[in-house]
Design a protein around this motif. Structure first.
Motif, short mmCIF file in Angstrom:
data_model
loop_
_atom_site.label_atom_id
_atom_site.label_comp_id
_atom_site.label_asym_id
_atom_site.label_seq_id
_atom_site.Cartn_x
_atom_site.Cartn_y
_atom_site.Cartn_z
N GLY A 102 0.54 -1.09 0.11
CA GLY A 102 0.02 0.02 -0.01
C GLY A 102 0.89 1.24 0.06
N THR A 103 0.41 1.98 0.73
CA THR A 103 1.16 3.50 0.91
C THR A 103 2.44 3.47 1.92
OG1 THR A 103 -0.93 4.66 0.87
CG2 THR A 103 1.00 6.14 1.55
N VAL A 104 3.59 3.72 1.53
CA VAL A 104 4.76 3.85 2.18
C VAL A 104 4.69 4.60 3.34
CG1 VAL A 104 7.21 4.43 1.98
CG2 VAL A 104 6.28 3.42 -0.02
N GLY A 105 5.31 3.88 4.51
CA GLY A 105 5.29 4.62 5.47
C GLY A 105 4.21 4.10 6.68
N GLY A 106 3.45 3.14 6.37
CA GLY A 106 2.58 2.67 7.35
C GLY A 106 1.77 3.42 8.05
N THR A 107 1.26 2.88 9.32
CA THR A 107 0.11 3.52 10.11
C THR A 107 0.65 4.69 10.53
OG1 THR A 107 -0.91 1.34 10.73
CG2 THR A 107 -1.59 3.23 12.04
N CYS A 108 1.73 4.80 11.43
CA CYS A 108 1.97 6.10 11.81
C CYS A 108 2.01 7.27 11.46
CB CYS A 108 3.28 5.98 12.90
SG CYS A 108 3.64 7.29 13.96
N VAL A 109 2.70 7.42 10.42
CA VAL A 109 2.63 8.76 9.52
C VAL A 109 1.66 9.11 8.71
CG1 VAL A 109 4.14 8.03 7.51
CG2 VAL A 109 4.36 10.15 8.37
N ASN A 110 0.99 7.82 8.32
CA ASN A 110 -0.21 8.10 7.29
C ASN A 110 -1.72 8.28 8.17
OD1 ASN A 110 1.19 8.03 4.61
ND2 ASN A 110 1.59 5.89 5.17
N ILE A 111 -1.92 7.32 8.87
CA ILE A 111 -3.14 7.26 9.20
C ILE A 111 -3.25 7.05 10.81
CG2 ILE A 111 -4.16 6.29 7.21
CD1 ILE A 111 -3.81 3.41 8.39
N GLY A 112 -2.34 7.37 11.56
CA GLY A 112 -2.07 7.14 12.83
C GLY A 112 -1.78 8.28 13.72
N CYS A 113 -0.82 8.03 14.29
CA CYS A 113 -0.08 8.90 15.04
C CYS A 113 -0.19 10.42 14.75
CB CYS A 113 1.41 8.70 15.62
SG CYS A 113 1.58 6.94 15.93
N VAL A 114 0.58 10.72 13.59
CA VAL A 114 0.97 11.97 12.93
C VAL A 114 -0.56 12.58 12.78
CG1 VAL A 114 1.60 13.35 11.26
CG2 VAL A 114 3.12 11.66 12.27
N PRO A 115 -1.56 12.23 11.85
CA PRO A 115 -3.06 12.94 11.62
C PRO A 115 -3.57 13.29 12.84
CG PRO A 115 -2.96 10.92 10.58
CD PRO A 115 -1.44 11.12 11.15
#
Length: 467
Positions: free
Chosen positions: A37-50
């Motif tokens: 899928g999208t490079v970067g996994g959960t944290c940066v894309n759909i988790g911690c950061v947003p």
């Protein structure tokens, strides 16, 4: 085999996978990194950061509407342009993904990125179904599994047929719903519940038992009190027996009555992304979908390692990254271990919740003889000058030695103070040693010193900055 000839297949590109790939490459290995899928996994894309961007925006909105200083500072309810906030949020996500993931992979000479889905053929081969449609066989000497997890869909009748929100889709919601129901009472559910309430939603939280039931009971009580002060409804001992969606409205049949909402957020846990890897074929042991690893991050198959949310380890990105880094060392000949005995946890509600080490109940279950103290925030000068004294700091110590075993805090900026407690526990400090340390005055972390002092004295009888 020299490290320069060692070939490692890394499945995933999130915090654990990137840490493993970079550490192994640093130690001389060649890496093939596979991401479906999208490079970067959960944290940066759909988790911690947003999520933290959303939470911070909601915090600012709340302070503009209401603060302890409204007697001298004008306040008014802000106009919330959620679409504009979302654009700002996603721009920062894109920026960080490129800087910390995509850019590094583009420029790294020893890491090859494949876009596709991997599954094991045997303990030394993967087949990758590329996103373009072709298949590619990857031969490896070692392999690392860092495939993360996804939001769990609980088996509530009717739920699957509705457009409910997960923690992922809630973060990209372009409007603020008038009414939001939240099923779940853990970190993610409560963070998002409060954020949407502060942006303007009327929020109702359904807790199967109580808020944060796995924590010290006083923590859940304090968070529930904070929510009620802000008008968030909390329904304890409440489960949904059915969910329907008709006329753009969610209708929840619950054990305490019928609940209606414009949006339904379901945040009841996460499910490891392991079902497509063919792990049973190669005898990698799993439990409830989670890969089991030893203290060296190795699975039950020699040469195959794993870390992060797809394993049985705690679901924090810093645990994932630390595990991935150590696995990268071990796949290239090292013997690094991951010690989670002083692992911090933070929930970014307001007040924040931060914990490390043992709770009182956990210590007693482990047969410790314990001594505990709870410091109300009205005894912390930083809280007094902030005019915000809701919450507490609790310390758990071994009775005979005084050694600090655990800390639980419900305070503003609890996530900032907890690392001091982590270091104290890691160093084997006693509460007296913590009490004797120099702490900067008018900081929240000074609350740790004051709580430690309560083991031997009445801090109400001290001058405001007494040592």
């Amino acid at each position: 085999m020299s490290d320069s000839n060692l070939h490692i297949a890394v499945i995933g590109s999130g915090g654990a996978a990137m840490a493993a790939a970079l550490k192994a490459a640093e130690r001389g290995a060649r890496i093939t990194l596979i991401e479906r899928g999208t490079v970067g996994g959960t944290c940066v894309n759909i988790g911690c950061v947003p999520s933290k961007i959303l939470i911070r925006a909601a915090h600012i909105a709340h302070l503009r509407k209401e603060s302890p200083f409204d007697g001298g500072l004008s306040a008014q309810t802000p106009v919330v342009d959620r679409a504009a906030l979302l654009r700002q949020q996603q721009a920062r996500v894109d920026e960080l993904r490129d800087a910390k993931y995509e850019g590094i992979l583009r420029d790294h000479p020893n890491i090859t990125l494949l876009h596709g889905e991997a599954r094991f053929i045997d303990a030394h081969q993967l087949v990758v179904t590329l996103n373009e449609g072709d298949e590619q066989i990857v031969h490896f000497d070692r392999a690392f599994i860092g495939t993360g997890a996804r939001p769990t869909q609980p088996p509530i009748p009717g739920l699957a047929d509705t457009p409910y929100l997960s923690s992922t889709s809630a973060l990209t919601l372009e409007t603020v719903p008038e009414r939001m129901a939240v099923i779940g009472a853990g970190y993610v559910a409560l963070e998002l519940a409060q954020a949407f309430a502060r942006l303007g939603s009327q929020v109702t939280v359904l807790a199967r038992s109580r808020l944060l039931s796995s924590e010290d009971p006083a923590i859940g009580d304090a968070v529930e009190a904070a929510f009620r002060r802000e008008g968030i409804e909390v329904l304890n001992q409440t489960q949904a027996s059915r969910v329907d969606y008709t006329d753009n409205e969610f209708v929840l049949a619950t054990t305490t009555g019928t609940l209606r909402a414009d949006q339904l957020l379901v945040a009841t846990g996460r499910t490891p992304n392991t079902e497509t890897l063919n792990l049973n074929q190669i005898d990698v042991e799993i439990a409830k979908g989670a890969v089991l690893v030893d203290k060296y991050l190795q699975t039950t198959v020699p040469g195959i390692y794993a870390a992060g949310d797809c394993t049985d380890q705690p679901e924090f990105v810093y645990v994932a990254a630390a595990g991935g880094s150590r696995a990268g060392t071990n796949m290239t000949g090292g013997e690094a271990t991951l010690d989670l005995s002083a692992m911090p946890g933070v929930m970014f509600t307001d007040p924040q919740v931060a914990t490390v080490g043992l709770t009182e109940a956990e210590a007693l279950r482990l047969d410790y003889s314990v001594d505990t103290r709870v410091l109300d925030l009205e005894n912390v000068p930083r809280s007094l000058v902030n005019f915000d004294t809701h919450g507490f700091i609790k310390m758990v110590a071994e009775r005979d030695s005084g050694r600090l075993l655990g800390v639980q805090a419900v305070t503003a900026e609890a996530g900032e103070l907890i690392q001091t407690a982590v270091m104290a526990i890691r160093a084997g400090m006693t509460v007296q040693e913590v009490a004797d340390e120099l702490f900067p005055y008018l900081t929240m972390v000074e609350g740790l010193k004051l709580c430690a002092q309560t083991f031997t004295k009445d801090v109400k009888q001290l001058s405001c900055c007494a040592g």
